[in-house]
Design a protein around this motif. Structure first.
Motif, PDB file in Angstrom:
ATOM      1  N   ASP A 289       0.815  -1.219   0.000  1.00 52.12           N
ATOM      2  CA  ASP A 289       0.000   0.000   0.000  1.00 52.12           C
ATOM      3  C   ASP A 289       0.846   1.266   0.000  1.00 52.12           C
ATOM      4  OD1 ASP A 289      -2.414  -1.416   0.003  1.00 52.12           O
ATOM      5  OD2 ASP A 289      -2.390  -1.594   2.189  1.00 52.12           O
ATOM      6  N   THR A 290       2.120   1.131   0.383  1.00 53.57           N
ATOM      7  CA  THR A 290       2.989   2.310   0.441  1.00 53.57           C
ATOM      8  C   THR A 290       4.186   2.140  -0.486  1.00 53.57           C
ATOM      9  OG1 THR A 290       4.412   1.464   2.214  1.00 53.57           O
ATOM     10  CG2 THR A 290       2.380   2.648   2.882  1.00 53.57           C
ATOM     11  N   ALA A 291       4.725   3.258  -0.904  1.00 55.42           N
ATOM     12  CA  ALA A 291       5.926   3.237  -1.739  1.00 55.42           C
ATOM     13  C   ALA A 291       7.107   2.644  -0.971  1.00 55.42           C
ATOM     14  CB  ALA A 291       6.258   4.648  -2.221  1.00 55.42           C
ATOM     15  N   GLU A 292       7.175   2.930   0.315  1.00 52.93           N
ATOM     16  CA  GLU A 292       8.266   2.388   1.142  1.00 52.93           C
ATOM     17  C   GLU A 292       8.181   0.865   1.224  1.00 52.93           C
ATOM     18  OE1 GLU A 292       7.563   6.582   2.041  1.00 52.93           O
ATOM     19  OE2 GLU A 292       6.206   4.871   2.095  1.00 52.93           O
ATOM     20  N   GLY A 293       6.973   0.350   1.379  1.00 54.76           N
ATOM     21  CA  GLY A 293       6.778  -1.100   1.406  1.00 54.76           C
ATOM     22  C   GLY A 293       7.154  -1.734   0.081  1.00 54.76           C
ATOM     23  N   ALA A 294       6.767  -1.090  -1.016  1.00 50.38           N
ATOM     24  CA  ALA A 294       7.124  -1.609  -2.339  1.00 50.38           C
ATOM     25  C   ALA A 294       8.634  -1.609  -2.527  1.00 50.38           C
ATOM     26  CB  ALA A 294       6.449  -0.773  -3.428  1.00 50.38           C
ATOM     27  N   LEU A 295       9.280  -0.538  -2.105  1.00 54.95           N
ATOM     28  CA  LEU A 295      10.736  -0.450  -2.248  1.00 54.95           C
ATOM     29  C   LEU A 295      11.426  -1.558  -1.453  1.00 54.95           C
ATOM     30  CD1 LEU A 295      13.234   0.997  -3.333  1.00 54.95           C
ATOM     31  CD2 LEU A 295      13.038   2.602  -1.419  1.00 54.95           C
ATOM     32  N   HIS A 296      10.942  -1.819  -0.256  1.00 57.64           N
ATOM     33  CA  HIS A 296      11.504  -2.890   0.573  1.00 57.64           C
ATOM     34  C   HIS A 296      11.484  -4.227  -0.175  1.00 57.64           C
ATOM     35  CE1 HIS A 296      12.197  -5.446   4.080  1.00 57.64           C
ATOM     36  NE2 HIS A 296      11.125  -6.127   3.717  1.00 57.64           N
ATOM     37  N   TRP A 297      10.347  -4.578  -0.755  1.00 55.37           N
ATOM     38  CA  TRP A 297      10.226  -5.863  -1.445  1.00 55.37           C
ATOM     39  C   TRP A 297      10.928  -5.844  -2.798  1.00 55.37           C
ATOM     40  CZ3 TRP A 297       9.449 -10.197   0.868  1.00 55.37           C
ATOM     41  CH2 TRP A 297       8.792 -10.213   2.083  1.00 55.37           C
ATOM     42  N   ASP A 298      10.969  -4.697  -3.479  1.00 57.16           N
ATOM     43  CA  ASP A 298      11.739  -4.612  -4.730  1.00 57.16           C
ATOM     44  C   ASP A 298      13.216  -4.887  -4.456  1.00 57.16           C
ATOM     45  OD1 ASP A 298       9.623  -4.029  -6.492  1.00 57.16           O
ATOM     46  OD2 ASP A 298       9.799  -1.867  -6.139  1.00 57.16           O
ATOM     47  N   ARG A 299      13.723  -4.351  -3.361  1.00 55.51           N
ATOM     48  CA  ARG A 299      15.118  -4.602  -2.987  1.00 55.51           C
ATOM     49  C   ARG A 299      15.349  -6.077  -2.682  1.00 55.51           C
ATOM     50  NH1 ARG A 299      15.730   0.700   0.842  1.00 55.51           N
ATOM     51  NH2 ARG A 299      16.560   2.105  -0.753  1.00 55.51           N
ATOM     52  N   ARG A 300      14.390  -6.695  -2.017  1.00 60.55           N
ATOM     53  CA  ARG A 300      14.517  -8.123  -1.703  1.00 60.55           C
ATOM     54  C   ARG A 300      14.505  -8.966  -2.977  1.00 60.55           C
ATOM     55  NH1 ARG A 300      11.348 -10.018   3.730  1.00 60.55           N
ATOM     56  NH2 ARG A 300      13.212  -9.813   4.992  1.00 60.55           N
ATOM     57  N   ALA A 301      13.698  -8.596  -3.947  1.00 61.55           N
ATOM     58  CA  ALA A 301      13.650  -9.339  -5.218  1.00 61.55           C
ATOM     59  C   ALA A 301      15.011  -9.288  -5.905  1.00 61.55           C
ATOM     60  CB  ALA A 301      12.562  -8.772  -6.127  1.00 61.55           C
ATOM     61  N   LEU A 302      15.595  -8.104  -5.965  1.00 61.45           N
ATOM     62  CA  LEU A 302      16.903  -7.975  -6.599  1.00 61.45           C
ATOM     63  C   LEU A 302      17.988  -8.685  -5.789  1.00 61.45           C
ATOM     64  CD1 LEU A 302      18.248  -6.678  -9.095  1.00 61.45           C
ATOM     65  CD2 LEU A 302      18.900  -4.791  -7.594  1.00 61.45           C
ATOM     66  N   ALA A 303      17.901  -8.599  -4.472  1.00 62.41           N
ATOM     67  CA  ALA A 303      18.884  -9.275  -3.613  1.00 62.41           C
ATOM     68  C   ALA A 303      18.826 -10.787  -3.808  1.00 62.41           C
ATOM     69  CB  ALA A 303      18.645  -8.909  -2.147  1.00 62.41           C
ATOM     70  N   ALA A 304      17.647 -11.329  -4.069  1.00 60.05           N
ATOM     71  CA  ALA A 304      17.540 -12.765  -4.312  1.00 60.05           C
ATOM     72  C   ALA A 304      18.339 -13.164  -5.550  1.00 60.05           C
ATOM     73  CB  ALA A 304      16.072 -13.172  -4.468  1.00 60.05           C
ATOM     74  N   VAL A 305      18.271 -12.329  -6.583  1.00 62.26           N
ATOM     75  CA  VAL A 305      18.974 -12.616  -7.833  1.00 62.26           C
ATOM     76  C   VAL A 305      20.484 -12.545  -7.642  1.00 62.26           C
ATOM     77  CG1 VAL A 305      19.384 -11.788 -10.189  1.00 62.26           C
ATOM     78  CG2 VAL A 305      17.059 -11.876  -9.279  1.00 62.26           C
ATOM     79  N   PHE A 306      20.933 -11.585  -6.846  1.00 60.89           N
ATOM     80  CA  PHE A 306      22.368 -11.366  -6.680  1.00 60.89           C
ATOM     81  C   PHE A 306      22.894 -11.872  -5.340  1.00 60.89           C
ATOM     82  CE2 PHE A 306      21.396  -8.081  -9.934  1.00 60.89           C
ATOM     83  CZ  PHE A 306      22.215  -8.606 -10.927  1.00 60.89           C
ATOM     84  N   GLY A 307      22.242 -12.899  -4.807  1.00 62.85           N
ATOM     85  CA  GLY A 307      22.698 -13.484  -3.548  1.00 62.85           C
ATOM     86  C   GLY A 307      24.035 -14.197  -3.726  1.00 62.85           C
ATOM     87  N   PRO A 308      24.737 -14.412  -2.627  1.00 63.20           N
ATOM     88  CA  PRO A 308      26.030 -15.096  -2.690  1.00 63.20           C
ATOM     89  C   PRO A 308      25.898 -16.476  -3.334  1.00 63.20           C
ATOM     90  CG  PRO A 308      25.584 -14.280  -0.466  1.00 63.20           C
ATOM     91  CD  PRO A 308      24.343 -14.078  -1.266  1.00 63.20           C
ATOM     92  N   GLY A 309      26.742 -16.735  -4.296  1.00 64.25           N
ATOM     93  CA  GLY A 309      26.775 -18.038  -4.946  1.00 64.25           C
ATOM     94  C   GLY A 309      25.641 -18.317  -5.905  1.00 64.25           C
ATOM     95  N   VAL A 310      24.834 -17.307  -6.207  1.00 63.73           N
ATOM     96  CA  VAL A 310      23.710 -17.510  -7.129  1.00 63.73           C
ATOM     97  C   VAL A 310      24.197 -17.277  -8.555  1.00 63.73           C
ATOM     98  CG1 VAL A 310      21.438 -16.673  -7.847  1.00 63.73           C
ATOM     99  CG2 VAL A 310      22.014 -16.792  -5.411  1.00 63.73           C
ATOM    100  N   PRO A 311      24.140 -18.318  -9.395  1.00 63.87           N
ATOM    101  CA  PRO A 311      24.534 -18.106 -10.794  1.00 63.87           C
ATOM    102  C   PRO A 311      23.455 -17.315 -11.521  1.00 63.87           C
ATOM    103  CG  PRO A 311      23.753 -20.345 -10.480  1.00 63.87           C
ATOM    104  CD  PRO A 311      23.734 -19.683  -9.120  1.00 63.87           C
TER     105      PRO A 311
END
Length: 158
Positions: free
Chosen positions: A55-77
């Protein structure tokens, strides 16, 4: 990808069409079940869609960051499937940064998104992402922190 976990994820996403709270709850439950060390693709897709359900831009930003972090996690090809998400992930980050008023970060993420456009076909999905980039760029130029006119831009549900 036709597996049970992905089917559960998309069933939760479909709830968002009528009941955003139910969709958030279902996606958060799946996030917790998969866990921080769980499958990268699942984590990315869940976080990507959870961002859209906020519902908030801050909440969306939090989860957008998590989505990108999942892709670039340690050892993730960075395989072809994950690479195909990058334009949309960076587009969503750009839009969320714009909505919280961080225009410099929004411009940076738009630039990165454009740098990954080569992975997109010239099909309906590619056009959707390219249109989203233009919509966010126009909103940035106007200094807008408002949701895009469509309420939740069509690219966010892709």
């Amino acid at each position: 990808m036709a597996d049970d976990r992905m089917a559960d994820i998309f069933a939760a996403v479909r709830l968002g069409g009528g009941d955003r709270e139910a969709a958030r709850t279902a996606l958060e439950r799946l996030w917790d079940e998969i866990g921080e060390g769980g499958d990268t693709l699942y984590r990315c897709v869940i976080a990507h869609h959870l961002a859209d359900m906020q519902d908030t831009a801050e909440g969306a930003l939090h989860w957008d960051r998590r989505a990108l972090a999942a892709v670039f996690g340690p050892g993730v090809p960075l395989d072809e499937g994950l690479r195909g998400f990058l334009p949309s992930l960076y587009l969503n980050l750009a839009d969320s940064h714009r909505r919280v008023g961080d225009f410099d970060a929004a411009r940076m993420h738009l630039t990165i998104a454009r740098g990954h456009l080569d992975v997109l076909a010239h099909d309906a999905y590619g056009a959707l992402i390219r249109t989203g980039l233009n919509e966010v760029d126009i909103a940035l130029a106007a200094g807008s922190v408002d949701r895009l006119p469509t309420g939740e831009s069509a690219y966010k549900t892709a």
